[in-house]
Write a protein that holds these residues in place. Structure first.
Motif, PDB file in Angstrom:
ATOM      1  N   VAL A   1       5.904  11.799  23.448  1.00  0.00           N
ATOM      2  CA  VAL A   1       6.625  12.950  23.995  1.00  0.00           C
ATOM      3  C   VAL A   1       5.667  13.901  24.710  1.00  0.00           C
ATOM      4  CG1 VAL A   1       7.916  15.031  23.371  1.00  0.00           C
ATOM      5  CG2 VAL A   1       8.513  12.826  22.336  1.00  0.00           C
TER       6      VAL A   1
ATOM      7  N   SER B   1       6.009  14.935  28.568  1.00  0.00           N
ATOM      8  CA  SER B   1       6.177  16.349  28.909  1.00  0.00           C
ATOM      9  C   SER B   1       5.071  16.824  29.843  1.00  0.00           C
ATOM     10  CB  SER B   1       6.186  17.201  27.638  1.00  0.00           C
ATOM     11  OG  SER B   1       7.233  16.812  26.776  1.00  0.00           O
TER      12      SER B   1
ATOM     13  N   LEU C   1      12.538  10.845  27.497  1.00  0.00           N
ATOM     14  CA  LEU C   1      12.715  11.891  26.482  1.00  0.00           C
ATOM     15  C   LEU C   1      14.146  11.899  25.961  1.00  0.00           C
ATOM     16  CD1 LEU C   1      10.710  14.830  28.108  1.00  0.00           C
ATOM     17  CD2 LEU C   1      10.030  13.446  26.135  1.00  0.00           C
TER      18      LEU C   1
ATOM     19  N   ARG D   1      14.799   8.913  23.703  1.00  0.00           N
ATOM     20  CA  ARG D   1      14.073   9.017  22.436  1.00  0.00           C
ATOM     21  C   ARG D   1      14.671  10.084  21.526  1.00  0.00           C
ATOM     22  NH1 ARG D   1       7.686   9.020  22.863  1.00  0.00           N
ATOM     23  NH2 ARG D   1       8.312   6.982  23.678  1.00  0.00           N
ATOM     24  N   ASN D   2      15.229  11.129  22.118  1.00  0.00           N
ATOM     25  CA  ASN D   2      15.668  12.274  21.313  1.00  0.00           C
ATOM     26  C   ASN D   2      17.157  12.557  21.441  1.00  0.00           C
ATOM     27  OD1 ASN D   2      12.911  13.179  20.497  1.00  0.00           O
ATOM     28  ND2 ASN D   2      12.677  13.403  22.700  1.00  0.00           N
TER      29      ASN D   2
END
Length: 378
Positions: free
Chosen positions: A173, A177, A231, A234-235
């Motif tokens: 992550v 980011s 992202l 994954r989240n």
């Protein structure tokens, strides 16, 4: 190669494409109508073309979300991906090229008259546009159908996607980011550089066109979309109203920035606003996502590519028949409605069936039986 089923599209992300396409069309076509209505555009005509950035981010996001078959960058998967992209974009792109051809011919004849030079220019511009190479030079980026430059950039992004996808697939992550932040900086620096040029160069068109059109300077937006999708995947959490409100806020901020900010500030602010808008829409459940994901908006979003490709040439033809369409609000509104209808027809009768036919033909041609191999052969 193991085939993995694609995820279904996120309806709200399809619907929002039409809003971006409409913004670009208004940017290209509506200035005289706004003057007729005495509307103060502020900075609208500096920034309303910037939703192309949203297209680039969304392209990276959607491709990452829907193309698990490119895992590992296996050669058969890459070839299939490339042909799939060709089948998706080229039929409507070619239609736009054909529709614009008489216009570019008449323009060149008016400027240079009948002669070998005119036909050489026509052949050169036509070939560069047909091969999607026009965005690489400032003299050819807008030489045919103006919106086509973004497809020239997308062709580069598509070529790089399998390798970018593989590289970014398992990144942490923090890395994703950080890459998004880096892409944000990269998207802003070229525009910032323009403000430091000598005044004589600032008044020239080519430095701005270089910054706006060269694919190498725009690929960061596409990479950011890939990172955003990683992202999200994954989240991803249960869809909630909070994200719908976040999407509404991001959409409102984007619209306000386009109208009230100068171009440099818009470049700084629109990137994060677009990223937030797409992420929130992907996670949203509420009135805005329901509206953008409704069947009419999804259809408009699906037809937005034809809308985007055809809006410039069809407007030029409309001006030949209805000279006041550029200044009459009613005629202009009627044109937009007609353009929308034509775009839907093109999507349903050309883009969708041809894409399906070409993809099926490719799969058939690559099947073991078509190559005369046993079914179990690899």
């Amino acid at each position: 190669m193991t085939t993995t089923a694609r995820k279904p599209l996120i309806p709200a992300l399809t619907g929002v494409r039409f809003l971006a396409a409409l913004s670009v069309a208004l940017y290209h076509l509506s200035e005289n109508v706004a003057a007729t209505l005495a509307i103060s555009p502020k900075h609208f005509y500096e920034n309303a073309g910037d939703p192309v950035e949203l297209f680039f981010i969304l392209s990276g996001f959607i491709l990452t979300y829907t193309h698990p078959e490119v895992n590992g960058a296996q050669c058969p998967a890459i070839r299939q991906f490339y042909f799939s992209r060709f089948a998706k974009i080229y039929p409507i792109y070619l239609l736009g090229w054909i529709v614009f051809a008489p216009l570019i011919y008449s323009n060149l004849m008016a400027l240079h008259g009948h002669g070998a030079g005119t036909y050489a220019r026509l052949a050169f511009y036509g070939l560069v546009s047909l091969t999607l190479l026009q965005a690489w030079t400032t003299t050819t980026a807008n030489a045919w159908n103006t919106p086509g430059w973004s497809l020239s950039a997308e062709a580069v992004f598509y070529a790089a996607f399998p390798f970018l996808f593989t590289y970014l697939r398992n990144r942490r992550v923090a890395v994703l980011s950080g890459l998004i932040a880096g892409c944000w900086v990269i998207s802003v620096v070229p525009t910032l550089t323009l403000s430091f040029l000598p005044p004589a160069l600032q008044n020239e068109h080519w430095p701005k066109e270089l910054v706006n059109f060269i694919p190498a300077l725009r690929i960061g937006e596409f990479i950011a979309g890939i990172c955003l999708a990683r992202l999200f995947l994954r989240n991803a959490k249960e869809k909630t109203l909070v994200f719908d409100l976040g999407a509404l806020g991001a959409l409102a901020v984007s619209a306000a920035v386009i109208v009230v900010s100068n171009h440099l500030h818009a470049k700084v602010l629109l990137f994060p606003a677009f990223m937030l808008l797409l992420y929130c829409l992907a996670c949203a459940k509420g009135p805005l996502s329901a509206l953008l994901g409704s069947k009419p908006m999804v259809l408009l979003g699906e037809a937005s590519f034809a809308f985007y490709i055809l809006h410039v040439p069809l407007f030029r033809y409309a001006r030949m028949v209805f000279p006041d369409v550029a200044t009459s609000p009613l005629q202009f509104a009627a044109f937009l409605i007609g353009l929308t209808a034509i775009s839907i027809i093109c999507f349903l009768s050309i883009e969708k069936p041809l894409c399906a036919y070409l993809r099926k033909a490719y799969r058939t041609s690559r099947s073991p039986s078509a190559r005369g191999q046993p079914e179990h052969a690899h």
